[in-house]
Design a protein around this motif. Structure first.
Motif: not given
Length: 405
Positions: A20-27, A105-110, A145-148, A169-173
């Motif tokens: 999900g993270l890598w899908v988000g990075i593409i977004g 927020v993503i940076g703080i979480s990581g 990374r490859i799949v995302g 979001l679904v992946s994070y949940v």
């Protein structure tokens, strides 16, 4: 290890959330391309999360060492999910400032979740299985990374950015829910009543006397630098090689080759480094990384570029799990949170500097001179560290053989 319930839960959550993270990075890249014309501003927005992590890392490390790791992962998971809603606002209003909030927020979480996960692994896995566990961890992240990135690219063709971030979001949940099922026993830590403010230098002063006596840890830190030289410019080099060959399809081939070779490298690390991760072997791996970087001088030839990236993937897949295992076993567990937080902070700084240098050199001296320069620098770094290692090893050997007066 594969019957370890906690380990399976942690790796399942990592696999889903990393995809999900890598899908988000593409977004992220697509949104920035649509709303921000300046490449420099795009870079600043992307770096915002890294920068906040740099400032919070010392405090995060102390909190991780003094707190329950499971609770930290849960709180970080809630923050990660909440961040997506800021991105929804950014898309709805085409407002870049909401994306900046999302990135922060993503940076703080990581900053909290990544060191906490590395600190938790030694708590749920036996010491003799740590190398295998770190290899699995790296393989999962590489596969994600490859799949995302592939999934994100496909989704952009026929779906909206809202749909793309909903997948994230679904992946994070799913990761958040799976974290609740972890059952890890931790010894309660004493609270820090000194009242001293957490900062980089205080944390460094605490870690220095611990780390300086652990030779493998010190050499492991420096041996990662040649790999960072390659990784920091990875995407820029792929784009440049694609232009050199006038072949857009080589991008996917290079990413896939490197990813597959990482899998092979982690297998080799488990086979040859399980019992005794000798430093001499690690030096050899670092020299291979330097050779891979230098060989990109011949990147106009498709076969040579594929071989170079494959060689790097093989070496990196072997090196990173071994070095991470050394950190987890040789650094006292009471300092894991602070160590991995500070290491993550320094890694981010090094990556950003090297990435900027890569872009600068590509614009000024060109691709060929850059890879030769970086490759030679990697050889020099590896040789200097190896010389220091041999010198100190020889001195200690003489001290042991010297007659007692």
């Amino acid at each position: 290890m594969w019957r370890n319930r906690n380990f399976l839960i942690l790796m399942f959550g990592l696999a889903v959330s990393s995809t999900g993270l890598w899908v988000g990075i593409i977004g992220n890249l697509e949104f920035l391309q649509m709303n921000v014309e300046s490449s420099f501003l795009q870079a600043l927005i992307i770096l915002a999360g890294f920068l906040v992590g740099i400032f919070l890392a010392p405090m995060a490390g102390r909190i991780i060492d003094r707190s329950n790791k499971k609770k930290i992962l849960i709180y970080a998971g809630f923050a990660r999910c909440a961040a997506i809603f800021f991105m929804y606002l950014a898309i709805a209003y085409n407002n870049v400032w909401w994306m900046v909030v999302y990135t922060l927020v993503i940076g703080i979480s990581g900053t909290f979740s990544q060191p906490a996960m590395q600190t938790m692994l030694p708590l749920i896995v036996k010491k003799e299985e740590l190398l295998d566990a770190n290899g699995v961890n790296m393989n999962i992240f590489t596969a994600s990374r490859i799949v995302g990135t592939a999934l994100g690219g496909v989704m952009l063709v026929g779906m909206s950015l809202f749909s793309l971030y909903t997948v994230t979001l679904v992946s994070y949940v799913i990761l958040l829910i799976s974290t609740f099922f972890l059952d890890v026993e931790e010894q309660p830590k004493k609270a820090d009543l000194s009242g001293k403010k957490d900062n980089f230098f205080r944390t460094l002063r605490e870690l220095y006397p611990i780390i300086k006596n652990e030779r493998k840890v010190v050499y492991g830190i420096f041996l990662l630098i040649p790999a960072y030289l390659f990784l920091s410019g990875f995407n820029l080099m792929v784009i440049e090689i694609s232009e050199l060959q006038d072949n857009a399809g080589i991008k996917g081939i290079l990413y896939t080759t490197e990813g597959v070779c990482v899998f092979v490298g982690t297998f080799l690390s488990k086979k040859f480094f399980r019992d005794n991760p000798k430093l001499s072997y690690m030096f050899a791996i670092t020299f291979i990384i330097a050779a891979a970087h230098t060989s990109l001088f011949l990147a106009e030839h498709p076969i040579m570029s594929v071989l170079s990236f494959g060689l790097f993937g093989l070496a990196a897949g072997t090196l990173f799990p071994v070095v991470t295992t050394i950190f987890q076993t040789d650094v006292p567990s009471d300092y894991h949170g602070r160590f991995f937080s500070i290491k993550g902070m320094v890694d981010n700084i090094i990556f950003q500097i090297l990435m900027l240098l890569t872009g600068l050199f590509l614009d000024t001296i060109g691709f060929h001179k850059m890879v030769i320069g970086f490759g030679i620098s990697s050889f020099v770094i590896a040789f200097v560290i190896y010389y220091q290692y041999k010198t100190k090893s020889g001195t200690k050997q003489k001290d042991r053989l010297a007659p007692i007066k």
